[in-house]
Design a protein around this motif. Structure first.
Motif, PDB file in Angstrom:
ATOM      1  N   SER A  24       0.799  -1.213   0.000  1.00  8.87           N
ATOM      2  CA  SER A  24       0.000   0.000   0.000  1.00  8.87           C
ATOM      3  C   SER A  24       0.839   1.274   0.000  1.00  8.87           C
ATOM      4  O   SER A  24       0.331   2.356  -0.270  1.00  8.87           O
ATOM      5  N   LYS A  27       3.513   3.066  -4.051  1.00  9.09           N
ATOM      6  CA  LYS A  27       3.338   4.207  -4.949  1.00  9.09           C
ATOM      7  C   LYS A  27       3.960   5.475  -4.379  1.00  9.09           C
ATOM      8  O   LYS A  27       4.712   6.165  -5.067  1.00  9.09           O
ATOM      9  N   ASP A 107      -6.433   4.269  -1.255  1.00 12.07           N
ATOM     10  CA  ASP A 107      -5.701   5.035  -2.261  1.00 12.07           C
ATOM     11  C   ASP A 107      -5.640   4.308  -3.601  1.00 12.07           C
ATOM     12  O   ASP A 107      -5.877   4.905  -4.647  1.00 12.07           O
ATOM     13  N   SER A 108      -5.306   3.016  -3.557  1.00  9.05           N
ATOM     14  CA  SER A 108      -5.146   2.268  -4.806  1.00  9.05           C
ATOM     15  C   SER A 108      -6.415   1.526  -5.217  1.00  9.05           C
ATOM     16  O   SER A 108      -6.577   1.166  -6.380  1.00  9.05           O
ATOM     17  N   THR A 110      -7.081  -1.429  -4.314  1.00 13.42           N
ATOM     18  CA  THR A 110      -6.776  -2.854  -4.365  1.00 13.42           C
ATOM     19  C   THR A 110      -7.275  -3.562  -3.114  1.00 13.42           C
ATOM     20  O   THR A 110      -7.282  -2.998  -2.025  1.00 13.42           O
TER      21      THR A 110
END
Length: 242
Positions: A24, A27, A107-108, A110
């Motif tokens: 996480s 990035k 945020d992602s 996923t």
């Protein structure tokens, strides 16, 4: 030659550092590496008297930067503006069932998870193949409906619809396990509600509402989520505001 060796050593160190970062956080870590590398490159070129290369590159990339940079800055500012001091590190939500424990990164977008009960207990879903997922799904359907719904949501996000062709139950089971207004089998505790919304104890009413809106953007059926997850998010909000 010493300069080349230094660059190689720094690259290796950066690679190992990035590899050890949580998924996480990779990035943001990549962005930090790019920024630090850019600064070091400018310093190096200035020392060697080749700073003109930077100006030439900027002139070449200016048309692209003029279009991309404003949107990047606005996105960053928007993220800062909607930040929540009570959110957990990594800005994550956790949804658990009797067999599975899932984590959604805000945020992602996923989803990751692990098996906490049954013949495959202790395994991470990321390490499993599609055939094993079908076996796990059949086990969940026989033991716990909530776990089956949760796993189906994970499979949809990871494989799209391809896994359904190998599902012995076929589309009928998917429709039965995901009704239009599906809800969980049991009431949420305060702790579970906080986990789902990614909040710490003591969150204010406004923080709960903002967290609900943020998580729903990732878990809503129209955005790759499911009716089951959306219902859990709504239940979490209602529990904490009651």
């Amino acid at each position: 030659m010493p300069l080349t060796l230094l660059v190689v050593v720094m690259a290796v160190v950066a690679w190992f550092w990035l590899r050890n970062q949580p998924a996480s956080q990779r990035k943001p870590a990549i962005l930090k590496l790019v920024l630090v590398s850019g600064i070091l490159m400018v310093v190096l070129l200035a020392i060697t008297g080749r700073l003109y290369i930077v100006f030439a590159l900027l002139a070449f990339l200016f048309p692209l930067l003029r279009r991309v940079l404003p949107s990047l800055l606005m996105g960053r500012m928007s993220g800062l503006g909607t930040g929540d001091a009570s959110a957990k590190p990594g800005n994550q939500s956790h949804v658990s069932s009797n067999i599975l424990k899932m984590t959604l990164d805000h945020d992602s977008g996923t989803m990751s998870g692990e098996i906490v009960e049954g013949p495959m207990a202790g395994r991470a879903l990321a390490d499993m193949g599609e055939d094993e997922f079908i076996e796990l799904l059949q086990y969940c359907r026989g033991q716990d409906e909530d776990s089956a719904r949760l796993l189906e949501t994970y499979l949809d996000r990871r494989f799209g619809d391809s896994w359904r062709t190998d599902d012995p139950a076929g589309d009928d089971s998917a429709e039965e396990s995901e009704p239009e207004n599906s809800s969980s089998g049991g009431a949420l505790s305060d702790s579970e509600a906080l986990d789902i919304l990614g909040l710490e104890p003591g969150a204010s009413r406004d923080q709960i509402i903002q967290a609900h809106r943020r998580v729903m953007q990732k878990m809503h059926p129209d955005r790759g989520g499911s009716n089951y997850l959306a219902a859990r998010v709504n239940e979490a909000k209602e529990r904490l505001l009651s």
